[in-house]
Each structure stands twice: as C-alpha cells, then as structure tokens.
Design a protein around this motif. Sequence first.
Motif, PDB file in Angstrom:
ATOM      1  N   PHE A   3       0.846  -1.196   0.000  1.00 34.10           N
ATOM      2  CA  PHE A   3       0.000   0.000   0.000  1.00 34.10           C
ATOM      3  C   PHE A   3       0.877   1.240   0.000  1.00 34.10           C
ATOM      4  O   PHE A   3       1.890   1.290   0.710  1.00 34.10           O
ATOM      5  CB  PHE A   3      -0.901   0.007   1.237  1.00 34.10           C
ATOM      6  CG  PHE A   3      -1.951  -1.069   1.224  1.00 34.10           C
ATOM      7  CD1 PHE A   3      -2.940  -1.083   0.249  1.00 34.10           C
ATOM      8  CD2 PHE A   3      -1.958  -2.070   2.183  1.00 34.10           C
ATOM      9  CE1 PHE A   3      -3.906  -2.069   0.224  1.00 34.10           C
ATOM     10  CE2 PHE A   3      -2.920  -3.066   2.172  1.00 34.10           C
ATOM     11  CZ  PHE A   3      -3.899  -3.066   1.182  1.00 34.10           C
ATOM     12  N   GLU A   5       1.326   5.453   0.671  1.00 31.47           N
ATOM     13  CA  GLU A   5       0.987   6.275   1.841  1.00 31.47           C
ATOM     14  C   GLU A   5      -0.492   6.700   1.833  1.00 31.47           C
ATOM     15  O   GLU A   5      -1.170   6.677   2.859  1.00 31.47           O
ATOM     16  CB  GLU A   5       1.906   7.497   1.883  1.00 31.47           C
ATOM     17  CG  GLU A   5       1.974   8.182   3.234  1.00 31.47           C
ATOM     18  CD  GLU A   5       2.478   7.268   4.362  1.00 31.47           C
ATOM     19  OE1 GLU A   5       2.023   7.451   5.489  1.00 31.47           O
ATOM     20  OE2 GLU A   5       3.306   6.356   4.094  1.00 31.47           O
ATOM     21  N   ILE A   8      -2.668   3.732   2.741  1.00 32.37           N
ATOM     22  CA  ILE A   8      -2.580   3.431   4.179  1.00 32.37           C
ATOM     23  C   ILE A   8      -3.522   4.352   4.946  1.00 32.37           C
ATOM     24  O   ILE A   8      -4.238   3.933   5.845  1.00 32.37           O
ATOM     25  CB  ILE A   8      -1.118   3.550   4.674  1.00 32.37           C
ATOM     26  CG1 ILE A   8      -0.264   2.429   4.070  1.00 32.37           C
ATOM     27  CG2 ILE A   8      -1.049   3.513   6.197  1.00 32.37           C
ATOM     28  CD1 ILE A   8       1.228   2.580   4.306  1.00 32.37           C
ATOM     29  N   GLN A   9      -3.528   5.635   4.550  1.00 34.84           N
ATOM     30  CA  GLN A   9      -4.441   6.603   5.195  1.00 34.84           C
ATOM     31  C   GLN A   9      -5.890   6.248   4.884  1.00 34.84           C
ATOM     32  O   GLN A   9      -6.737   6.190   5.775  1.00 34.84           O
ATOM     33  CB  GLN A   9      -4.172   8.009   4.655  1.00 34.84           C
ATOM     34  CG  GLN A   9      -2.827   8.576   5.037  1.00 34.84           C
ATOM     35  CD  GLN A   9      -2.890   9.416   6.290  1.00 34.84           C
ATOM     36  OE1 GLN A   9      -3.968   9.684   6.807  1.00 34.84           O
ATOM     37  NE2 GLN A   9      -1.735   9.827   6.785  1.00 34.84           N
ATOM     38  N   SER A  12      -7.046   3.092   6.615  1.00 34.98           N
ATOM     39  CA  SER A  12      -6.524   2.911   7.976  1.00 34.98           C
ATOM     40  C   SER A  12      -7.557   2.317   8.931  1.00 34.98           C
ATOM     41  O   SER A  12      -7.227   1.487   9.774  1.00 34.98           O
ATOM     42  CB  SER A  12      -5.997   4.233   8.526  1.00 34.98           C
ATOM     43  OG  SER A  12      -7.012   5.207   8.531  1.00 34.98           O
ATOM     44  N   ARG A  13      -8.834   2.711   8.776  1.00 34.34           N
ATOM     45  CA  ARG A  13      -9.849   2.200   9.723  1.00 34.34           C
ATOM     46  C   ARG A  13     -10.172   0.735   9.471  1.00 34.34           C
ATOM     47  O   ARG A  13     -10.713   0.065  10.347  1.00 34.34           O
ATOM     48  CB  ARG A  13     -11.115   3.044   9.663  1.00 34.34           C
ATOM     49  CG  ARG A  13     -11.153   4.269  10.593  1.00 34.34           C
ATOM     50  CD  ARG A  13      -9.844   4.945  10.808  1.00 34.34           C
ATOM     51  NE  ARG A  13      -9.946   6.193  11.542  1.00 34.34           N
ATOM     52  CZ  ARG A  13      -9.009   7.133  11.555  1.00 34.34           C
ATOM     53  NH1 ARG A  13      -7.890   6.967  10.855  1.00 34.34           N
ATOM     54  NH2 ARG A  13      -9.169   8.231  12.262  1.00 34.34           N
ATOM     55  N   ILE A  15      -7.599  -1.332   8.334  1.00 34.61           N
ATOM     56  CA  ILE A  15      -6.342  -1.965   8.744  1.00 34.61           C
ATOM     57  C   ILE A  15      -6.301  -2.134  10.262  1.00 34.61           C
ATOM     58  O   ILE A  15      -5.804  -3.129  10.779  1.00 34.61           O
ATOM     59  CB  ILE A  15      -5.143  -1.144   8.211  1.00 34.61           C
ATOM     60  CG1 ILE A  15      -5.087  -1.262   6.676  1.00 34.61           C
ATOM     61  CG2 ILE A  15      -3.826  -1.614   8.829  1.00 34.61           C
ATOM     62  CD1 ILE A  15      -4.143  -0.288   5.995  1.00 34.61           C
ATOM     63  N   LEU A  16      -6.888  -1.172  10.971  1.00 29.93           N
ATOM     64  CA  LEU A  16      -6.916  -1.252  12.434  1.00 29.93           C
ATOM     65  C   LEU A  16      -7.738  -2.433  12.945  1.00 29.93           C
ATOM     66  O   LEU A  16      -7.470  -2.964  14.014  1.00 29.93           O
ATOM     67  CB  LEU A  16      -7.498   0.045  13.020  1.00 29.93           C
ATOM     68  CG  LEU A  16      -6.566   1.252  13.024  1.00 29.93           C
ATOM     69  CD1 LEU A  16      -7.359   2.520  13.317  1.00 29.93           C
ATOM     70  CD2 LEU A  16      -5.467   1.071  14.071  1.00 29.93           C
ATOM     71  N   LEU A  17      -8.741  -2.830  12.199  1.00 28.38           N
ATOM     72  CA  LEU A  17      -9.606  -3.921  12.660  1.00 28.38           C
ATOM     73  C   LEU A  17      -8.850  -5.242  12.650  1.00 28.38           C
ATOM     74  O   LEU A  17      -8.231  -5.600  11.655  1.00 28.38           O
ATOM     75  CB  LEU A  17     -10.833  -4.059  11.738  1.00 28.38           C
ATOM     76  CG  LEU A  17     -11.888  -2.970  11.820  1.00 28.38           C
ATOM     77  CD1 LEU A  17     -12.903  -3.155  10.704  1.00 28.38           C
ATOM     78  CD2 LEU A  17     -12.584  -3.001  13.175  1.00 28.38           C
ATOM     79  N   GLN A  18      -8.949  -5.960  13.744  1.00 27.35           N
ATOM     80  CA  GLN A  18      -8.266  -7.249  13.820  1.00 27.35           C
ATOM     81  C   GLN A  18      -8.777  -8.208  12.748  1.00 27.35           C
ATOM     82  O   GLN A  18      -8.012  -8.974  12.172  1.00 27.35           O
ATOM     83  CB  GLN A  18      -8.463  -7.867  15.203  1.00 27.35           C
ATOM     84  CG  GLN A  18      -7.700  -9.174  15.356  1.00 27.35           C
ATOM     85  CD  GLN A  18      -7.626  -9.653  16.785  1.00 27.35           C
ATOM     86  OE1 GLN A  18      -8.323  -9.132  17.658  1.00 27.35           O
ATOM     87  NE2 GLN A  18      -6.785 -10.637  17.034  1.00 27.35           N
ATOM     88  N   GLY A  21      -7.532  -5.959   8.955  1.00 27.46           N
ATOM     89  CA  GLY A  21      -6.072  -5.827   8.947  1.00 27.46           C
ATOM     90  C   GLY A  21      -5.504  -5.609   7.552  1.00 27.46           C
ATOM     91  O   GLY A  21      -6.243  -5.344   6.599  1.00 27.46           O
ATOM     92  N   VAL A  22      -4.197  -5.706   7.449  1.00 28.51           N
ATOM     93  CA  VAL A  22      -3.520  -5.492   6.169  1.00 28.51           C
ATOM     94  C   VAL A  22      -3.928  -6.585   5.176  1.00 28.51           C
ATOM     95  O   VAL A  22      -4.249  -6.306   4.019  1.00 28.51           O
ATOM     96  CB  VAL A  22      -1.985  -5.495   6.364  1.00 28.51           C
ATOM     97  CG1 VAL A  22      -1.282  -5.310   5.022  1.00 28.51           C
ATOM     98  CG2 VAL A  22      -1.567  -4.407   7.343  1.00 28.51           C
TER      99      VAL A  22
END
Lengths: 267, 75
Positions: A3, A5, A8-9, A12-13, A15-18, A21-22
């Motif tokens: 990803f 920059e 990623i922004q 991001s919400r 990616i934060l989730l378990q 994620g990525v």
Amino acid sequence: MDFNEEQIQRYSRHILLQDVGVEGQEKICNARVLIVGAGGLGAPIAFYLAAAGIGTIGLIDGDTVDLSNLQRQIIHFTEDVNKPKVLSAKEKIERLNPDVKVITYHKLFTSENAFDIIKDYDFVVDGTDNFPVKFLINDACVLAGKPFSHGGILRFDGQTLTYKPGTACYRCLFHAPPPPGAVPTCSQAGVLGAIAGMLGTIQAAEVLKYFTGAGDLLTNRLLSFNAKSMEFRTINVHPNSNCPVCGKHPTVTTLIDYEQAVCEIKR
Amino acid sequence: MANYNLDITHEHCPMTFVKTKIELAKLKSGDILNVRLTEGEPLQNVPKSAVEQGYNVLSIVETETKGVHIVVIQK
C-alpha cells in the motif's frame, strides 16, 4: 501488494480492525464484484464497496436516471437525470475512490448474457427491483458456483440472504417467481427511500465479510426487517432437497427469462 | 528470527498502530519489531492494541532521548 501512503491513510480504519487488517484489506483490493442494478440498492452497495477499495466493480443496468429515482438512489444527482445509471454511478465511484476499476454494462441482465458477465467476478450482488431478474441471478450463480447476495425491498420492508455454493439458495426458499402483478414492485407500491440504504448497506457489509472472512455470513439465514416496528429477525433456512435448481433432481438446468408484469417494463 | 525497526515518533493516533500493523504484516511469525514511539497516547495504546490483536509485547525500554520508548513486539 504494497500500500502506498495514501492507501494506508484511506484504508486505515479497516487496517486497524483485527478481523480485516492489512491482509483483509489486500483481499478487498483484489476482489471483483458485480452489482446487478444501479438503483436503490445498487447505489449504497456501490458507494460502500468503492469506499472500501474493492478492486473491480462491475455495474449492469439498462436504465437511465429518472427524477423519481433520486428519492432513494443516492449515487445519482439531479444533473444526472436522463443519463445511463451505470455511467452516473461510475462517475461518482471514480470521484470517491480512483483506486477502483469500474466496468459498466448499459444493458439488461438476461439469460443470454448472465454467464458470460458473471464469469469475470468473484461475487455477485442482487440490487434489482423485480422477481424475474432475482431468480435469474440466483440460477446463474448457483449453476456457475458463484457466491451472491440476494436483496429485496418493498414499502417499509427489506430482506437479504447470502449464498455460497452448498448453502440454501433463493429458490430453496421461494421455488418460482410470483405470477406477474401478484406482488407489486417498489415503483408501483412505493418504498421509503432510506430502506434502500439500510438493506444495501447490509449487503455491502456481507460482501466485505465474505472477502475478509470476518464473522458469520447470512448463509442459511434470511434476514428480514420492518422499519415501521424497526424489528429485525433472522430465519434459519436449509438447503432444500426439492429445490428446483440446487436440489437432488433439478428441473432448472438452463437459465430462464421469466415474464415481467407489463407495467414494470419502462417505455 | 529477524529483527526490524520502525520509528513512529512522528505519527499520531491511530496512524501509530496502523503503521505498526503494516510493518508487522511484512514479518514472519517469530520475527521481532522494535517500535520507536513517544510517551503519552502512543505508548499507552500501541502495546495494548498489539496484545489485543494477538502479538507478544516482549519489553518496553526507555531510550536516551527524553520521552521516547522502544516497544519490542514479536509476531
């Protein structure tokens, strides 16, 4: 995939989730989803899937935007009246998220083109307003082994079911379309605009759950709600051995274009 | 087992943990990520979130720079 920059922004919400994620976001970005119907359900489905970064979104709809659509079909704006719906929706998706590749089909979804179109997608979403096409989507997806989300709305009610090969299909519950005219469409009977958003958003969430593997899908469960009482319920359902398309002795082995009520066919 | 470094002292919540997760995703199971972060919100949240999401926080070490810590996370 790596990803950048901005991505990623943007994601991001997720990616934060378990449960996303990525890895989950990568799966979303590689996913190909076909939305049948760019109307009341298709609008929120397309918006949320585009925002989520679904890699390829296919849109099929033969209609043009009408002023009477704008009360619920939120992807179309006043200046889009008379524009093909798929084109209007494509423009909004591209403004929302340029990462998304949009493929448009300005035509009806029929027994002639169904297999050829769905073969390029991982998941199909039913955003249609009539029984013939709902059954056609079901049959095409069952016969092609393709997962899909069924959705329907009328007046203050909505219902949805998610299908994966091996789980109950729409025909397991409803063997055949009702006779033309027996059940009104929302263009005849009316629909509260926000209902389209409620149901379409549930369908979009199911698509994202499917690709990320998060949680439990609405497979073998029919979700229905009534917005007047604001009661939601899920009804457990099972694959039906007498189902005409996925049962033991199928009678539906090719695609059928059922007759539509005359007033459903515009112009 | 490889050792990697990540500096998130210039990031703000929640991008601190987002960047941490991006780096962790590139690692193999058992690899170590040394995350350099500032005290306050990042120091409170990043190790806590890492543990919640199933990673091992091996240690938290203060550095010579005032207010900067290193959180050692194992994938």
